[in-house]
Design an enzyme around this catalytic site. Structure first.
Site, PDB file in Angstrom:
ATOM      1  N   LEU A  14       0.674  -1.316  -0.024  1.00 62.16           N
ATOM      2  CA  LEU A  14       0.006  -0.181   0.008  1.00 62.16           C
ATOM      3  C   LEU A  14       1.023   1.101   0.043  1.00 62.16           C
ATOM      4  CD1 LEU A  14      -2.725  -0.916   2.712  1.00 62.16           C
ATOM      5  CD2 LEU A  14      -2.932  -1.230   0.040  1.00 62.16           C
ATOM      6  N   THR A  32      10.252   6.407   3.046  1.00 54.24           N
ATOM      7  CA  THR A  32      11.265   5.445   3.734  1.00 54.24           C
ATOM      8  C   THR A  32      11.230   4.149   3.261  1.00 54.24           C
ATOM      9  OG1 THR A  32      10.220   4.484   5.629  1.00 54.24           O
ATOM     10  CG2 THR A  32      10.782   6.830   5.979  1.00 54.24           C
ATOM     11  N   ASN A  83       2.915   3.316   7.745  1.00 55.27           N
ATOM     12  CA  ASN A  83       2.579   2.311   6.978  1.00 55.27           C
ATOM     13  C   ASN A  83       3.358   1.020   7.154  1.00 55.27           C
ATOM     14  OD1 ASN A  83       1.174   0.842   4.462  1.00 55.27           O
ATOM     15  ND2 ASN A  83       3.587   1.056   3.799  1.00 55.27           N
ATOM     16  N   SER A 134      -3.450   0.118  10.125  1.00 56.85           N
ATOM     17  CA  SER A 134      -3.747  -1.139  10.995  1.00 56.85           C
ATOM     18  C   SER A 134      -4.141  -2.196  10.201  1.00 56.85           C
ATOM     19  CB  SER A 134      -4.644  -0.548  12.244  1.00 56.85           C
ATOM     20  OG  SER A 134      -4.925  -1.694  13.018  1.00 56.85           O
ATOM     21  N   TYR A 148       0.689 -10.717  15.535  1.00 56.63           N
ATOM     22  CA  TYR A 148       0.193  -9.653  14.569  1.00 56.63           C
ATOM     23  C   TYR A 148      -0.985  -8.811  15.212  1.00 56.63           C
ATOM     24  CZ  TYR A 148      -1.375  -7.463  10.466  1.00 56.63           C
ATOM     25  OH  TYR A 148      -1.837  -6.492   9.386  1.00 56.63           O
ATOM     26  N   LYS A 152      -1.286  -5.075  16.523  1.00 55.13           N
ATOM     27  CA  LYS A 152      -2.294  -3.966  15.709  1.00 55.13           C
ATOM     28  C   LYS A 152      -3.436  -3.588  16.819  1.00 55.13           C
ATOM     29  CE  LYS A 152      -0.853  -4.010  11.738  1.00 55.13           C
ATOM     30  NZ  LYS A 152      -0.091  -2.685  11.062  1.00 55.13           N
ATOM     31  N   THR A 183      -2.183  -7.455  -1.819  1.00 60.60           N
ATOM     32  CA  THR A 183      -0.725  -6.799  -1.840  1.00 60.60           C
ATOM     33  C   THR A 183       0.135  -7.998  -1.597  1.00 60.60           C
ATOM     34  OG1 THR A 183      -0.800  -6.453   0.434  1.00 60.60           O
ATOM     35  CG2 THR A 183      -1.534  -4.984  -0.640  1.00 60.60           C
TER      36      THR A 183
END
Length: 277
Positions: A14, A32, A83, A134, A148, A152, A183
Site C-alpha cells: 500500500l 522510507t 505504514n 492497522s 500480529y 495491531k 498486496t
C-alpha cells in the site's frame, strides 16, 4: 493544494501505491525504505518531489533523526503515514522469542516511536494528520496471528488515547483497517516453524488455507489507497476507517458479539460497584 507526505514502508504494498498516486497528482513525498534502491525508479522520475530515506523502524534513534530531518527539509509535513509493518504467522506457542521481539519492535514500538517523534513538529507547525495503517486485525483475531493482532490492537489503543491528548493542538488521526487485500502481505509473512501439535486445530486450518492459496482476498489495493487518500484529504475524517467488505463484515460481527456479551454481564458488572450507604 499541494501537500507534503511522510510515508514509512513506501517501497512496497500500500505504501508504494500511495507514493505513486500522490506523486502522479503533484504532491511531495518523503518515503522510507530499508533498501536505498527500492524506490530508485520513482526517485529518478520525480527527483524534485520524492526524497527517499533509508530507515528500519526497529531503530528508534534513526526514526527520530529521520523525522527531524524530514520536517527540517520540507518545512511543513501535512500527513505522516505510519505504514511499515509485516505479518507473523504461527500459533503463540510455536513462535520464537526473536520473532516475537521483532514483530512488536516493528509493528508496535516502531509505530509508537514514529508518532511520538512527529508530534512536537506537528504541534509547532499548528497541526497536521497522522494516518496509521492497522488492519481489520486491530479489532478481530484469526488463529495463528496472535502476535500480529497484539501489535495491531496495541497500536489502536495507543492512538485512541493519544488522539484525545493532542486534539487541542489540531492534530488528528486516521486508523486504517483494511481486510485481506491484494498486496504482497502473504508473500512477506514471517512464519513460525510448525510443531505439529496444532495441525488439527484452527491454527492448523488457517495454515493450510494460506499454504493452499485458499484464503479469500476481496480487497483491491489501488481502491484501498484511493479511500485512504480521500480520508486524509477530507476535513473531518473518521478515527477508524474499515476498508473492504471483509473488514466491514468481520468488524461489524465482532463488535455486535462483544456488545451482546457485555449486555449479558450487566448485572454482574454493576454488582462490583461500592455499595451505597
Amino acid at each position: 493544494m499541494t501537500k507534503t507526505w511522510f510515508i514509512t514502508g513506501a517501497s512496497s504494498g500500500l505504501g508504494r501505491i500511495m507514493t505513486e498516486k500522490l506523486l502522479d497528482r503533484g504532491d511531495r513525498v518523503i518515503g522510507t525504505a530499508r533498501r536505498t534502491d527500492a524506490l530508485s525508479d520513482l526517485a529518478n522520475a520525480h527527483a524534485d518531489r520524492l526524497h527517499v530515506v533509508l530507515l528500519d523502524l526497529v531503530d528508534t534513534a534513526a526514526v527520530r533523526t529521520a523525522i527531524d530531518r524530514a520536517f527540517e527539509r520540507a518545512g511543513r509535513i501535512d500527513v505522516v503515514v505510519s505504514n511499515a509493518g509485516y505479518g507473523l504467522f504461527g500459533a503463540g506457542e510455536e513462535l520464537s522469542d526473536e520473532q516475537i521481539d521483532r514483530q512488536i519492535a516493528t509493528n508496535l514500538t516502531g509505530s509508537i516511536q514514529l508518532i511520538r517523534a512527529s508530534l512536537r513538529h506537528l504541534r509547532s507547525q499548528g497541526g497536521g494528520r497522522i494516518v496509521q495503517v492497522s488492519s481489520e486485525g486491530g479489532q478481530i483475531a484469526y488463529p495463528g496471528f496472535s502476535l500480529y493482532h497484539a501489535s495491531k490492537w496495541g497500536i489502536e489503543g495507543f492512538i485512541e488515547a493519544v488522539a484525545q491528548e493532542v486534539a487541542p493542538f489540531a492534530i488528528d488521526f486516521i486508523i486504517v483497517e483494511p481486510g485481506p487485500t491484494g498486496t504482497n502481505f502473504g508473500a512477506a509473512l514471517d512464519r513460525a516453524e510448525p510443531s505439529g501439535i496444532y495441525e488439527e486445530t484452527p491454527a492448523g486450518e488457517v495454515r493450510r488455507l494460506i499454504a493452499g492459496g485458499a484464503f479469500v482476498i476481496r480487497g483491491d489495493a489501488a481502491s484501498t489507497v484511493d479511500a485512504m487518500i480521500g480520508a486524509a484529504d477530507s476535513d473531518h475524517p473518521p478515527l477508524r476507517l474499515a476498508l473492504g467488505s471483509t473488514a466491514y463484515e468481520n468488524i461489524r460481527t465482532a463488535l455486535a458479539k462483544r456488545l451482546e456479551a457485555l449486555e449479558a454481564q450487566r448485572d454482574i458488572a454493576l454488582s462490583a460497584d461500592r455499595k451505597k450507604n
